[in-house]
Design an enzyme around this catalytic site. Structure first.
Site, short mmCIF file in Angstrom:
data_model
loop_
_atom_site.label_atom_id
_atom_site.label_comp_id
_atom_site.label_asym_id
_atom_site.label_seq_id
_atom_site.Cartn_x
_atom_site.Cartn_y
_atom_site.Cartn_z
N HIS A 35 28.74 -7.92 -10.18
CA HIS A 35 28.03 -7.15 -11.22
C HIS A 35 26.72 -7.81 -11.66
O HIS A 35 25.69 -7.16 -11.78
CB HIS A 35 28.93 -6.98 -12.44
CG HIS A 35 30.30 -6.47 -12.11
ND1 HIS A 35 30.54 -5.15 -11.84
CD2 HIS A 35 31.49 -7.10 -12.00
CE1 HIS A 35 31.84 -4.98 -11.56
NE2 HIS A 35 32.43 -6.16 -11.66
C1 BDR Z 1 31.09 -8.51 -16.33
O1 BDR Z 1 32.20 -9.21 -16.89
C2 BDR Z 1 32.27 -10.49 -16.36
O2 BDR Z 1 33.57 -10.83 -16.02
C3 BDR Z 1 31.34 -10.55 -15.20
O3 BDR Z 1 30.78 -11.83 -15.08
C4 BDR Z 1 30.31 -9.51 -15.52
O4 BDR Z 1 29.27 -10.04 -16.31
C5 BDR Z 1 31.61 -7.33 -15.55
O5 BDR Z 1 32.34 -6.49 -16.39
#
Ligand code: BDR
Ligand code: CA
Length: 315
Positions: A240
């Site tokens: 992400h």
């Molecule tokens: C987001 O949540 C975190 O676990 C990841 O690093 C990312 O920023 C995704 O939902």
């Protein structure tokens, strides 16, 4: 110097770490500071991880570092099943000695004040530090060029709960404060970050094991593939935060829409859910641009390229 000045606020986190590997070697931006925030791991671990990553990959220019402190309301959620107990895939990435660091929100305030209207703030974790910075310096929102945030979801499908995305859910009060501040905002929600899948073949496209970045990424990504396989029955992973960085580097790969968004802070089932007024007779004022679609192939290709460059740069 025309390169864009960027502050990266993050909670490493495997995908945060990938984004840092890309950003710290990219010549299109100048990462002036990396500030840690509690999220995937508690505050102290997050600060350690930021320092450990940077020491390990040894970028040409060292950014200033900011230390995290836990939010007032402890969210009680735990991301260790997706990132490992240590946030970095239990790969044994440690700092020799934690340097003294200023609080993250102070670094954000100082960096923005020293370069008004020229700083892009890239937020890859909960919005705790940004909310604190805005409370500390109420003029700050108008002095930031733009804040680009990974978080939320438009289609209503969360990841940490059925309705909420992790970064929003962890500290919804801070998210709401930031959403409601007069700062230019770009949101990169799960809808687009989930459109990009990295299969196992991605590992072969990373810089070679001989490079610092290549060796580091192989160490931490293994856990990610295993977690996705075991927890989600999925043979590919999402990154992400790396996608959110691409929204800074190559915004033309995304289609953005002006939207009116807020965050649910109290819902029994929906705490941390992002809510958008998409009614035909919309009553809320648009307050951000939201990435709605993405050229997934182009983003994937650019992420691979960016990492190859990082590998070459410190072979
Ligand atoms: C987001 O949540 C975190 O676990 C990841 O690093 C990312 O920023 C995704 O939902
Ligand atoms: Ca993150």
């Amino acid at each position: 110097n025309m390169t864009r000045k960027v502050i990266i606020d993050c909670d490493p986190g495997i995908d945060d770490a990938v984004a840092l590997c890309m950003a710290l070697f990219d010549t299109r931006i100048n990462v002036a500071a990396v500030t840690a925030v509690a999220g995937n791991v508690p505050a102290d671990q997050s600060s350690r991880n930021v320092q450990a990553i940077i020491e390990r990959i040894d970028p040409p220019r060292y950014p200033r570092l900011g230390a995290a402190s836990d939010p007032e309301l402890s969210p009680g959620s735990n991301a260790s099943y997706m990132h490992g107990e240590d946030g970095l895939g239990n790969a044994g990435i440690v700092v020799s000695r934690l340097h003294h660091q200023h609080p993250s929100e102070k670094i954000i305030c100082d960096e923005v004040r020293s370069d008004p209207n020229r700083v892009t703030l890239l937020c890859l974790g909960p919005l705790t530090n940004v909310a604190r910075a805005f409370q500390r310096d109420p003029e700050l929102p108008t002095l930031i060029d733009r804040i680009v945030m990974m978080g939320g979801c438009v289609n209503g499908m969360g990841n940490v709960t059925p309705a909420a995305e992790w970064n929003m859910h962890y500290d919804p009060d801070s998210a709401r404060l930031v959403f409601r501040s007069p700062v230019a905002k770009t949101l990169v929600p799960l809808d687009v970050t989930r459109a990009i899948h990295f299969t196992m073949g991605f590992l072969d496209e990373l810089p070679s094991e001989e490079t610092r970045v290549g060796a580091f990424l192989r160490k931490i990504l293994q856990f990610r593939y295993l977690a996705y396989h075991q927890r989600l029955g999925q043979e590919s992973i999402h990154l992400h935060d790396a996608v959110a960085l691409l929204a800074v580097l190559q915004p033309d790969h995304f289609a953005f829409e002006e939207m009116a968004g807020d965050v649910e802070t109290r819902g029994e089932l929906t705490a941390g859910a992002t809510i958008f007024d998409r009614r035909r007779n919309r009553q809320w004022r648009p307050n951000m641009e939201v990435a709605m679609t993405v050229d997934a192939e182009a983003v994937e290709r650019d992420i691979v390229q960016c990492l190859s460059h990082a590998g070459r740069a410190n072979g």
